[in-house]
Design a protein around this motif. Structure first.
Motif, PDB file in Angstrom:
ATOM      1  N   VAL A 185      23.024  47.332  -1.170  1.00 48.35           N
ATOM      2  CA  VAL A 185      23.318  45.893  -1.209  1.00 48.35           C
ATOM      3  C   VAL A 185      22.145  45.068  -0.667  1.00 48.35           C
ATOM      4  O   VAL A 185      21.971  43.900  -1.032  1.00 48.35           O
ATOM      5  N   ALA A 186      21.287  45.700   0.160  1.00 50.72           N
ATOM      6  CA  ALA A 186      20.105  44.969   0.663  1.00 50.72           C
ATOM      7  C   ALA A 186      19.202  44.549  -0.497  1.00 50.72           C
ATOM      8  O   ALA A 186      18.542  43.509  -0.431  1.00 50.72           O
ATOM      9  N   PHE A 187      19.199  45.356  -1.576  1.00 47.79           N
ATOM     10  CA  PHE A 187      18.374  44.992  -2.738  1.00 47.79           C
ATOM     11  C   PHE A 187      18.889  43.706  -3.393  1.00 47.79           C
ATOM     12  O   PHE A 187      18.139  43.006  -4.047  1.00 47.79           O
ATOM     13  N   PHE A 188      20.202  43.436  -3.237  1.00 49.42           N
ATOM     14  CA  PHE A 188      20.755  42.205  -3.831  1.00 49.42           C
ATOM     15  C   PHE A 188      20.151  40.967  -3.162  1.00 49.42           C
ATOM     16  O   PHE A 188      20.196  39.876  -3.711  1.00 49.42           O
ATOM     17  N   LEU A 189      19.663  41.160  -1.926  1.00 42.82           N
ATOM     18  CA  LEU A 189      18.999  40.052  -1.231  1.00 42.82           C
ATOM     19  C   LEU A 189      17.514  40.021  -1.587  1.00 42.82           C
ATOM     20  O   LEU A 189      16.754  39.241  -1.037  1.00 42.82           O
ATOM     21  N   GLY A 190      17.111  40.928  -2.440  1.00 45.25           N
ATOM     22  CA  GLY A 190      15.741  40.893  -2.951  1.00 45.25           C
ATOM     23  C   GLY A 190      14.729  41.678  -2.143  1.00 45.25           C
ATOM     24  O   GLY A 190      13.535  41.620  -2.424  1.00 45.25           O
ATOM     25  N   ARG A 191      15.180  42.437  -1.138  1.00 48.59           N
ATOM     26  CA  ARG A 191      14.246  43.254  -0.358  1.00 48.59           C
ATOM     27  C   ARG A 191      14.791  44.677  -0.306  1.00 48.59           C
ATOM     28  O   ARG A 191      15.633  45.041  -1.110  1.00 48.59           O
ATOM     29  N   THR A 192      14.322  45.479   0.650  1.00 45.54           N
ATOM     30  CA  THR A 192      14.814  46.852   0.758  1.00 45.54           C
ATOM     31  C   THR A 192      15.610  46.969   2.069  1.00 45.54           C
ATOM     32  O   THR A 192      15.459  46.123   2.955  1.00 45.54           O
ATOM     33  N   THR A 466      19.469  32.463  -0.823  1.00 47.04           N
ATOM     34  CA  THR A 466      19.509  32.731  -2.262  1.00 47.04           C
ATOM     35  C   THR A 466      20.839  33.297  -2.749  1.00 47.04           C
ATOM     36  O   THR A 466      21.677  33.694  -1.947  1.00 47.04           O
ATOM     37  N   GLY A 467      21.008  33.325  -4.063  1.00 44.84           N
ATOM     38  CA  GLY A 467      22.238  33.825  -4.686  1.00 44.84           C
ATOM     39  C   GLY A 467      23.094  32.634  -5.111  1.00 44.84           C
ATOM     40  O   GLY A 467      22.980  31.541  -4.542  1.00 44.84           O
TER      41      GLY A 467
END
Ligand code: FAD
Length: 488
Positions: A185-192, A466-467
């Motif tokens: 789910v961290a990728f959904f925030l655009g990072r790792t 974001t989102g």
């Protein structure tokens, strides 16, 4: 009032303002509204080009309530939320919201998964309840007032400030499969997970328990079409193909914005929906936001997106799927900074015609791939895009046991260069500024301008972040600011 940009942030702000009785006008660089929440019609297929689901559905309900309208689109809950597939095994994990059902799938690798997951989610819930309203639902006028409010957060959460997402997940789970799946789910925030603060493990609570994920009936672009319909009822005019490239001021006040044809746009209040950091740099030439300074900030992934039309159905693939390799940590640590061709990419596939059959001709399937890649600071040259895309399509074919290459009748690729050029996204960063601690709250580019009292900002790179649902909150926060100024 003038809104610059018809992304979801600009559209929602325009509607909120129009409903409060203000005369509002929108200008947009592109020939169609939506910004990153956009649509591509090609070869008989209709693709959503960016978002493919949203969380925090109640933010959309609240938006409709604030505007005194029926929500102009319908959404359906996703359950399973998504599937996860590793190259190391043929097993497909289905992420059910029912934790017992979810745990069944982990019984070989993490036998006490259910107990651990409940503990992990309990912590996520406490984090959510103690921080979210403070962090994302308030305007802050200074770093001082922000820090003062943060000090009211239950001190029990203090240690988490010193961990990243991965470290937090590792405290609860011991198997690679569970750790990698839960931290996706961290990728959904655009990072790792390795550079996302642990406080965002509250997102696991939002996905599994608090609300979930939703798809829009008829495609995500129905959100844009619905809001456009409401704006039309309020006589809000939108002028397309108009890009702001300059400004005129008397030093204290912004007199006008200037478009690419040298036309001046004047208004008592201006809301900028273009990226709040890069607009300050590129248009207002602020020294804090020069390209060199922007490059030093932390940005989210550059997306490589692929839109594929197939002349066959793929019943074996579900709506919403992740395909991961077997070197998660190494891949995540290197991917955002690599400069050459990307080896064995990790990617996401959405079968858009699974829930919305009208998006593809009969008997056909529309697929949307997203691969997180380095932004243009690192990988500057995308001449190898076909090679990378072919490696993704070949990998996908082998994972699902069907060669899709002979079935392709439509193929469109957007690299970070395309994302940058279409929507003025800094170095092609897909989700805008990242959410590290020093880029959120009062540390994020604010939604009011530092120099011009009549200029405000809305969208992914200003507060709160974001989102789609968060951008809806951004529209609410900026309207609060404008009303405060008007009341003076
Ligand atoms: C590939 C991808 C997948 C995503 N998936 C999801 C998802 O599944 N769920 C989710 O919630 N979020 C997702 N997001 C994030 C989401 O799309 C964004 O957070 C959101 O759409 C941002 O909206 P915005 O209004 O801030 O900005 P934008 O959508 O960028 O809108 C800004 C608008 O301003 C216009 N503009 C820019 N500069 C100027 C100028 N100088 N003059 C005039 N107009 C200008 C642009 O053309 C654009 O239309 C995804 C993003 C990407 C890229």
């Amino acid at each position: 009032m003038l809104v610059v940009g018809a992304g979801i942030g600009g559209l929602a702000t325009a509607l909120r303002l129009a409903k409060k009785g203000y005369r509002v006008e929108i200008i947009e660089k592109n020939s169609q509204a939506g910004g990153r929440l956009n649509q591509l019609k090609t070869d008989g297929f209709t693709f959503d080009t960016g978002p493919s689901f949203f969380s925090m559905s109640y933010e959309f309900k609240e938006f409709a309530k604030d505007c005194n309208i029926e929500l102009p689109f319908k959404y359906v809950e996703l359950d399973p939320l998504y599937t996860v597939n590793f190259s190391r095994s043929p097993k497909t994990y289905r992420l059910y919201k029912d934790i017992h059902k979810l745990a069944e799938q982990f019984k070989d690798v993490e036998p006490d998964f259910e107990v651990k997951m409940h503990k992990y989610l309990k912590n996520g819930k406490a984090l959510f309840n103690d921080t979210v309203d403070i962090e994302i639902k308030e305007n802050y006028n200074s770093v001082f007032s922000y820090l003062l409010t943060l000090m009211k957060v239950n001190p029990v959460h203090l240690p988490i400030l010193f961990r990243n997402f991965w470290q937090q997940v590792c405290r609860y789970f011991s198997s690679d499969d569970a750790r990698e799946i839960i931290s996706l789910v961290a990728f959904f925030l655009g990072r790792t997970p390795f550079d996302t603060p642990a406080v965002y493990t509250l997102l696991s609570y939002t996905e599994f328990q608090h609300d979930g994920y939703y798809n829009v009936e008829g495609g995500m672009y129905k959100i844009v079409e619905g809001i456009l319909g409401e704006l039309q009822k309020e006589n809000v005019k939108i002028t397309y193909n108009t890009e702001i490239v300059d400004y005129v001021s008397d030093g204290k006040n912004l007199k006008a914005l200037v478009d690419q044809n040298n036309r001046r746009w004047e208004s008592d209040i201006i809301v900028v929906n273009s990226d709040a950091a890069s607009f300050r740099g590129k248009i207002f030439k602020r020294p804090k936001f020069t390209d060199a300074k922007l490059d030093k900030m932390e940005w989210t992934m550059g997306p490589l997106t692929i839109y594929i039309g197939l002349k066959c159905k793929l019943p074996q693939v579900e709506h919403h799927n992740y395909y991961l390799g077997d070197n998660f940590k190494d891949y995540a640590n290197k991917i955002f900074q690599s400069t050459g061709t990307i080896q064995k990419p990790y990617y996401y596939v959405n079968v858009i015609s699974r829930n919305n059959p009208d998006c593809a001709p009969e008997g056909c399937e529309g697929l949307f791939f997203v691969c997180p890649v380095p932004d243009l600071r690192f990988k500057k040259n995308w001449d190898d895009k076909e090679e990378i895309v072919n490696s993704i399509l070949a990998d996908f074919s082998s994972r699902i046991g069907k060669d899709i290459l002979p079935e392709i009748i439509s193929k469109t690729i957007y690299t970070p260069e395309d994302w940058q050029n279409q929507y003025n996204l800094h170095r092609g960063s897909g989700l805008g500024l990242s959410h590290k601690m020093l880029q959120i709250g009062a540390y994020r580019p604010q939604n009011f301008d530092e120099v011009y009292k009549n200029v405000f900002y809305v969208g992914a790179s200003t507060v709160p972040g974001t989102g789609l649902p968060i951008t809806m909150i951004s529209s609410k926060l900026v309207v609060k600011r404008i009303e405060k100024l008007k009341a003076k």
